[in-house]
Design a protein around this motif. Structure first.
Motif, PDB file in Angstrom:
ATOM      1  N   SER A 196       9.051 -12.950  -3.158  1.00  0.00           N
ATOM      2  CA  SER A 196       8.605 -13.020  -4.558  1.00  0.00           C
ATOM      3  C   SER A 196       7.267 -12.333  -4.786  1.00  0.00           C
ATOM      4  CB  SER A 196       8.487 -14.489  -4.992  1.00  0.00           C
ATOM      5  OG  SER A 196       9.726 -15.152  -4.922  1.00  0.00           O
ATOM      6  N   VAL A 197       6.547 -12.005  -3.717  1.00  0.00           N
ATOM      7  CA  VAL A 197       5.194 -11.461  -3.854  1.00  0.00           C
ATOM      8  C   VAL A 197       5.242 -10.049  -4.433  1.00  0.00           C
ATOM      9  CG1 VAL A 197       3.046 -10.892  -2.673  1.00  0.00           C
ATOM     10  CG2 VAL A 197       4.407 -12.851  -1.900  1.00  0.00           C
ATOM     11  N   ARG A 198       4.481  -9.847  -5.507  1.00  0.00           N
ATOM     12  CA  ARG A 198       4.369  -8.523  -6.125  1.00  0.00           C
ATOM     13  C   ARG A 198       2.948  -7.971  -6.028  1.00  0.00           C
ATOM     14  NH1 ARG A 198       8.883  -9.700  -5.812  1.00  0.00           N
ATOM     15  NH2 ARG A 198      10.594  -9.399  -7.292  1.00  0.00           N
ATOM     16  N   THR A 199       1.954  -8.854  -5.959  1.00  0.00           N
ATOM     17  CA  THR A 199       0.549  -8.426  -5.930  1.00  0.00           C
ATOM     18  C   THR A 199      -0.182  -9.154  -4.808  1.00  0.00           C
ATOM     19  OG1 THR A 199       0.503  -8.033  -8.316  1.00  0.00           O
ATOM     20  CG2 THR A 199      -1.620  -8.321  -7.217  1.00  0.00           C
ATOM     21  N   VAL A 200      -0.959  -8.410  -4.033  1.00  0.00           N
ATOM     22  CA  VAL A 200      -1.806  -8.998  -2.995  1.00  0.00           C
ATOM     23  C   VAL A 200      -3.244  -8.546  -3.239  1.00  0.00           C
ATOM     24  CG1 VAL A 200      -2.357  -9.107  -0.541  1.00  0.00           C
ATOM     25  CG2 VAL A 200       0.037  -9.083  -1.270  1.00  0.00           C
ATOM     26  N   THR A 201      -4.147  -9.509  -3.360  1.00  0.00           N
ATOM     27  CA  THR A 201      -5.573  -9.231  -3.506  1.00  0.00           C
ATOM     28  C   THR A 201      -6.302  -9.752  -2.278  1.00  0.00           C
ATOM     29  OG1 THR A 201      -5.500  -9.372  -5.920  1.00  0.00           O
ATOM     30  CG2 THR A 201      -7.645  -9.660  -4.880  1.00  0.00           C
ATOM     31  N   LEU A 238       1.565  -3.860  -5.885  1.00  0.00           N
ATOM     32  CA  LEU A 238       0.132  -3.672  -6.129  1.00  0.00           C
ATOM     33  C   LEU A 238      -0.677  -4.321  -5.019  1.00  0.00           C
ATOM     34  CD1 LEU A 238      -2.463  -3.071  -7.760  1.00  0.00           C
ATOM     35  CD2 LEU A 238      -2.007  -5.137  -9.104  1.00  0.00           C
ATOM     36  N   MET A 239      -1.589  -3.539  -4.426  1.00  0.00           N
ATOM     37  CA  MET A 239      -2.522  -4.046  -3.436  1.00  0.00           C
ATOM     38  C   MET A 239      -3.932  -3.800  -3.953  1.00  0.00           C
ATOM     39  SD  MET A 239      -2.247  -5.445  -0.274  1.00  0.00           S
ATOM     40  CE  MET A 239      -0.921  -4.706   0.667  1.00  0.00           C
ATOM     41  N   HIS A 240      -4.756  -4.854  -3.924  1.00  0.00           N
ATOM     42  CA  HIS A 240      -6.107  -4.777  -4.485  1.00  0.00           C
ATOM     43  C   HIS A 240      -7.112  -5.215  -3.427  1.00  0.00           C
ATOM     44  CE1 HIS A 240      -9.035  -6.037  -7.954  1.00  0.00           C
ATOM     45  NE2 HIS A 240      -9.432  -4.970  -7.308  1.00  0.00           N
TER      46      HIS A 240
END
Length: 288
Positions: free
Chosen positions: A79-84, A111-113
């Motif tokens: 389910s992960v779409r964004t990792v900060t 998206l990786m931040h």
């Protein structure tokens, strides 16, 4: 006791990330929903895992031990779409091999931040570059006030992400380049197909080291496939009051190499002496 249809409660839960302004507020609301009853748990978990924030070693260790190493919970990583990733004041995070442990387990991240030290966590292990390409779904990379061990480390990170299309770089740094930069900085980049970016948003300061880094990066990027794929370019400078150094002096003439298919260009074209620190932005739009 009457109950609502699952489709209705799932739809209500899906709106929580939309209406919550802050991540912490959204997280608390979804966590509360997950504790209401078993019927609410799947949708709540799905949205809880859509965005992961790693900002301290304890949180990272829990994610590894209770999710990554759990056969029952590992499915939620889909389910992960964004990792900060950030670690202000938490150097212990540098010892966590994020890339090696999560490579192949986050197939839907787009998206990786990285900010305030997140890059150090991402590249902390000597074999990190071997596994970066397994984050094949990342389309957008945002790097804010972070430091790379070398310019080569930044280049390799960008070229090893096969789906990368959108890049934001705000005041990244690496060891100060030489004052007399070679006009040929591609290091063979012109013969490789990546990165082929569609959107680039870069921001640097106007002091001498920052200008050299900006020029080194833009010169390298202009000799990659991005020179013929880029549609949107934003170049911004963080000028200080009294400094009248413009965008071209900061980023160099290599900016002109991105004009083949560019549709939107936004650059700082001048500074106002009456309003220090403010600038005039120029946007150019073209249509095919």
């Amino acid at each position: 006791m009457p109950t609502f249809p699952t489709e209705l409660t799932d739809e209500i839960i899906a709106w929580i990330p939309v209406v919550c302004d802050r991540f912490s507020e959204m997280y608390r609301a979804l966590l509360s929903c997950s504790l209401v009853c078993s019927a609410w748990l799947p949708a709540s978990r799905h949205h809880l895992f859509r965005e992961i924030h790693i900002d301290r070693s304890a949180r990272y260790d829990l994610l590894v031990s209770r999710v990554l190493h759990s056969e029952k919970m590992r499915i939620n990583l889909l389910s992960v779409r964004t990792v900060t990733i950030m670690h202000p004041g938490s150097p212990a995070l540098n010892c966590r091999p994020f890339v090696l442990e999560f490579a192949g387990h986050l197939p839907n991240v787009t998206l990786m931040h990285f900010l305030y030290g997140g890059v150090e966590v991402f590249l902390s292990h000597p074999r990190s570059f071997v596994a970066i390409s397994r984050f094949s779904s990342i389309q957008k990379l945002m790097i804010n006030t972070d430091e790379f061990p070398s310019f080569g480390a930044l280049r390799r990170t960008l070229t090893l992400l096969p789906s990368l299309a959108d890049l934001t770089l705000w005041r990244p740094s690496w060891p100060d380049p030489p004052a007399d930069l070679s006009p040929h900085l591609s290091h063979g980049a012109s013969i490789v197909p990546r990165p082929a970016l569609l959107s680039v948003n870069v921001r640097w300061g106007t002091d001498a080291p920052d200008r050299r880094r900006a020029q080194q990066f833009i010169a390298w990027l202009s000799e990659t496939a991005t020179s013929s794929s880029l549609l949107d370019l934003q170049a911004t400078i963080d000028s200080t009051p009294g400094h009248q150094i413009g965008c071209m002096a900061t980023f160099g003439l290599s900016l002109f190499r991105f004009g083949r298919v560019l549709r939107r260009l936004e650059i700082d074209v001048g500074e106002s002496r009456d309003l220090p620190g403010q600038s005039i932005s120029s946007s150019v739009f073209s249509h095919p």
